[in-house]
Design an enzyme around this catalytic site. Sequence first.
Site, PDB file in Angstrom:
ATOM      1  N   CYS A 140       1.566  -1.893   6.833  1.00  0.00           N
ATOM      2  CA  CYS A 140       2.232  -0.921   5.965  1.00  0.00           C
ATOM      3  C   CYS A 140       2.093   0.493   6.491  1.00  0.00           C
ATOM      4  CB  CYS A 140       1.663  -0.984   4.556  1.00  0.00           C
ATOM      5  SG  CYS A 140       1.530  -2.647   3.948  1.00  0.00           S
TER       6      CYS A 140
HETATM    7  N1  PMP Z   1      -2.247  -4.033  -1.770  1.00  0.00           N
HETATM    8  C1  PMP Z   1      -2.875  -4.560  -0.716  1.00  0.00           C
HETATM    9  C2  PMP Z   1      -4.364  -4.701  -0.755  1.00  0.00           C
HETATM   10  C3  PMP Z   1      -2.152  -5.003   0.407  1.00  0.00           C
HETATM   11  O1  PMP Z   1      -2.792  -5.521   1.463  1.00  0.00           O
HETATM   12  C4  PMP Z   1      -0.731  -4.878   0.393  1.00  0.00           C
HETATM   13  C5  PMP Z   1       0.088  -5.293   1.584  1.00  0.00           C
HETATM   14  N2  PMP Z   1       0.010  -6.641   1.888  1.00  0.00           N
HETATM   15  C6  PMP Z   1      -0.121  -4.321  -0.741  1.00  0.00           C
HETATM   16  C7  PMP Z   1      -0.905  -3.907  -1.792  1.00  0.00           C
HETATM   17  C8  PMP Z   1       1.385  -4.137  -0.816  1.00  0.00           C
HETATM   18  O2  PMP Z   1       2.057  -5.329  -0.808  1.00  0.00           O
HETATM   19  P1  PMP Z   1       3.661  -5.360  -0.727  1.00  0.00           P
HETATM   20  O3  PMP Z   1       3.988  -4.678   0.583  1.00  0.00           O
HETATM   21  O4  PMP Z   1       3.984  -6.802  -0.708  1.00  0.00           O
HETATM   22  O5  PMP Z   1       4.208  -4.647  -1.871  1.00  0.00           O
END
Ligand code: PMP
Length: 379
Positions: free
Chosen positions: A320
């Site tokens: 991310c």
């Molecule tokens: N919280 C944590 C701890 C994450 O590792 C992630 C990404 N896998 C997210 C939130 C966000 O997830 P998403 O990109 O599926 O919205």
Amino acid sequence: MRVYLDNASAKKVDPGVVEAMSPWFDRPVNPSSLHTPGQEAREALEEARERVAGLVNARPEEIIFTGGATESNNLALKGVALRARKGSLVASAIEHISILNTLKELSTLGFPSTLVPVDGYGVVDPASVESAITRDTVLVSVMAANSEIGTIQSIREIGEIVREKGVYFHVDATAALGEIPVDVERDHIDLLTFSSNSIYGPPGVGALYVRRGVKLQPIIQGGGQERGFRSGTENIPGIVGMARAAEITRKKMESESRRLKGLRDRLIRGVLEIEESYLTGHPERRLPGVASFRFSYVEGESIILSLDMLGISASTGSACTSKTLQPSHVLLALGLKPEEAHGSLLLTLGRWNTLDEIDYTVQALPGVIKRLREMSPLH
Ligand code: PMP
């Protein structure tokens, strides 16, 4: 050989989940419709809610389906703050970017926040959380476990403190769910973020557990679906898939966690044979699927590209934040210098990894590091 060791970024959807979803693609699915197909979709939705609730010992009516963990984190933090109208928030310094950036946005709206530091292993001291809570704190957010370093927090202990202070406790359980047990009653959790894909369900679906009585303002306005907390026609195939994923995860968690720990420890032992390699995160309090390292004199990105040429998919940290090329805020919070944090390698295991794949990786990595160090001006 293709070895996939980036399960923290994305997981292959379980074939049982795909099977459960497929009937929902060739029929109309709007649970708000009054006709029979609509009511069948409604039934599937409510059944899914029960299954997802069952994973964390919640009641079905306390589950709100969302478009993923990022949305759930936004809804939890903004929802509580906006409803309270004033107040401040507390979170750990190693939360996911979707928490940290939501806090930044809230601070511009008049809701300041405090970040609680972690120790060199990434552990949040419950006493630091306690001292960060002030009279105007409305919510504390601490992740159950960190996806970049695997460190598991003392959620129950923190939950007890937060409950005693009369403040809402939000837990991002994205990385933890399916690998360690999470129980909203035992752990005194008021709001909990789920991600479907992190339990081998389809991507782009998630949920937020909201304890009965928690005062929350919706952040998406519309037709009032999900008890008004998340408007928009529900993603029935995705939700049905997530529920099946929760069910499979619940059955497999104990044996699968044991298996992953075995693979993880073999991987860690093998990798740490390399000179000037270090484990990041806690040596014992870590998720069964997370092996995280750093190496002196090499850049994490070069390691990833070299491993990729050998058929191994890995990452330097959170996908991310990979667009920023900044050192990971998680590694910096452990007290690492930026140049140390740049040499990170994150290997995350999942349901389909085998012993042979681990051995292949352990054999491949020393040559990669050696070659990169030979080319490195830092060495
Ligand atoms: N919280 C944590 C701890 C994450 O590792 C992630 C990404 N896998 C997210 C939130 C966000 O997830 P998403 O990109 O599926 O919205």
